[in-house]
Design a protein around this motif. Sequence first.
Motif, mmCIF file in Angstrom:
data_model
loop_
_atom_site.group_PDB
_atom_site.id
_atom_site.type_symbol
_atom_site.label_atom_id
_atom_site.label_comp_id
_atom_site.label_asym_id
_atom_site.label_seq_id
_atom_site.Cartn_x
_atom_site.Cartn_y
_atom_site.Cartn_z
ATOM 1 N N GLY A 1 7.766 43.518 13.632
ATOM 2 C CA GLY A 1 6.621 43.086 12.847
ATOM 3 C C GLY A 1 5.595 44.184 12.690
ATOM 4 O O GLY A 1 5.705 45.274 13.250
ATOM 5 N N ARG B 1 2.734 46.302 15.515
ATOM 6 C CA ARG B 1 3.613 46.118 16.666
ATOM 7 C C ARG B 1 2.831 45.493 17.811
ATOM 8 O O ARG B 1 1.693 45.878 18.084
ATOM 9 N N VAL B 2 3.460 44.528 18.473
ATOM 10 C CA VAL B 2 2.764 43.805 19.548
ATOM 11 C C VAL B 2 3.463 43.958 20.897
ATOM 12 O O VAL B 2 3.005 43.412 21.892
ATOM 13 N N ARG C 1 10.732 30.934 16.763
ATOM 14 C CA ARG C 1 9.557 30.320 16.136
ATOM 15 C C ARG C 1 9.657 28.803 16.155
ATOM 16 O O ARG C 1 8.659 28.105 16.352
ATOM 17 N N ARG D 1 2.008 37.085 18.786
ATOM 18 C CA ARG D 1 1.587 37.039 17.384
ATOM 19 C C ARG D 1 0.785 35.769 17.085
ATOM 20 O O ARG D 1 -0.018 35.747 16.147
ATOM 21 N N LEU E 1 7.312 37.711 22.025
ATOM 22 C CA LEU E 1 6.737 38.427 20.889
ATOM 23 C C LEU E 1 6.046 37.457 19.920
ATOM 24 O O LEU E 1 4.930 37.719 19.441
ATOM 25 N N ASP E 2 6.695 36.330 19.658
ATOM 26 C CA ASP E 2 6.101 35.355 18.749
ATOM 27 C C ASP E 2 4.858 34.716 19.358
ATOM 28 O O ASP E 2 3.903 34.389 18.645
ATOM 29 N N ASP F 1 10.787 44.224 18.244
ATOM 30 C CA ASP F 1 9.450 44.161 17.655
ATOM 31 C C ASP F 1 9.457 44.832 16.292
ATOM 32 O O ASP F 1 9.166 46.020 16.160
#
Length: 237
Positions: free
Chosen positions: A117, A120-121, A55, A90, A86-87, A115
């Motif tokens: 979060g 899920r992405v 991040r 999001r 992944l970030d 993943d």
Amino acid sequence: MKLSAPIFQLKRRAKLMARDTKLPLHDALDQIAREEGFARWSALSSHMAAGSLSRTILSRLDDGDLLLLASRRGHGKTTLGIQLLLDAVRAGRQAVFFTLELTEAQARKQIQSLDEGTPRVSDTIDVVTSDGICADYVVHHLAGMKRGTLAVIDYLQLLDQQRSKPALAEQLTVLKAFADRTGVVLGFISQIDRAFDHEDRRLPDIRDIRLPNLVDLGIFSKACFLHDGEAQLQNVA
């Protein structure tokens, strides 16, 4: 992959194990890591660090950046690259993972394991595993994608492994021009030379990138170097 306990409690457990069994602490840490599903402690700590680190990196990336993610094997560079993707998803960005190292099944499994979060992405990340991956392939695949799209290439040293592909320096020139023109961000997972000595320096740096062929690494704008759960992000250009 979630841990059975917070990392500070796992460290305490390892210290108690080392004291009670007379094991060296690094062996006790590795044993605890194996119980948590990791090959060794460095892999576990890299996995835990990747989330917050990714991040931070994502927030510092500019459109058109070329980013190096570099470490020795098992110190978290692929984990960090996938966590970045992944970030990015999001954050509402498109994300593509080009890999010459993993099969699609292996890549999907690793992405899904990170993943954690909701929602899920992981399934929205575009995974490309063609043996034809090179600069022209990447440019063609990413053509038309929005500024700020993040693509991670796994990995740098494999791009010109086949003799039918242009030299790595030529490919990077093509990819740099594409990134400048489109605002797509390109991350490159990279190996570190075996000559890097952790006893002399805590972390590797740009001098330690393994380069079978001559490349001007000044073409990259940012680099993140990892070792034993520690990391440092720096500007290159």
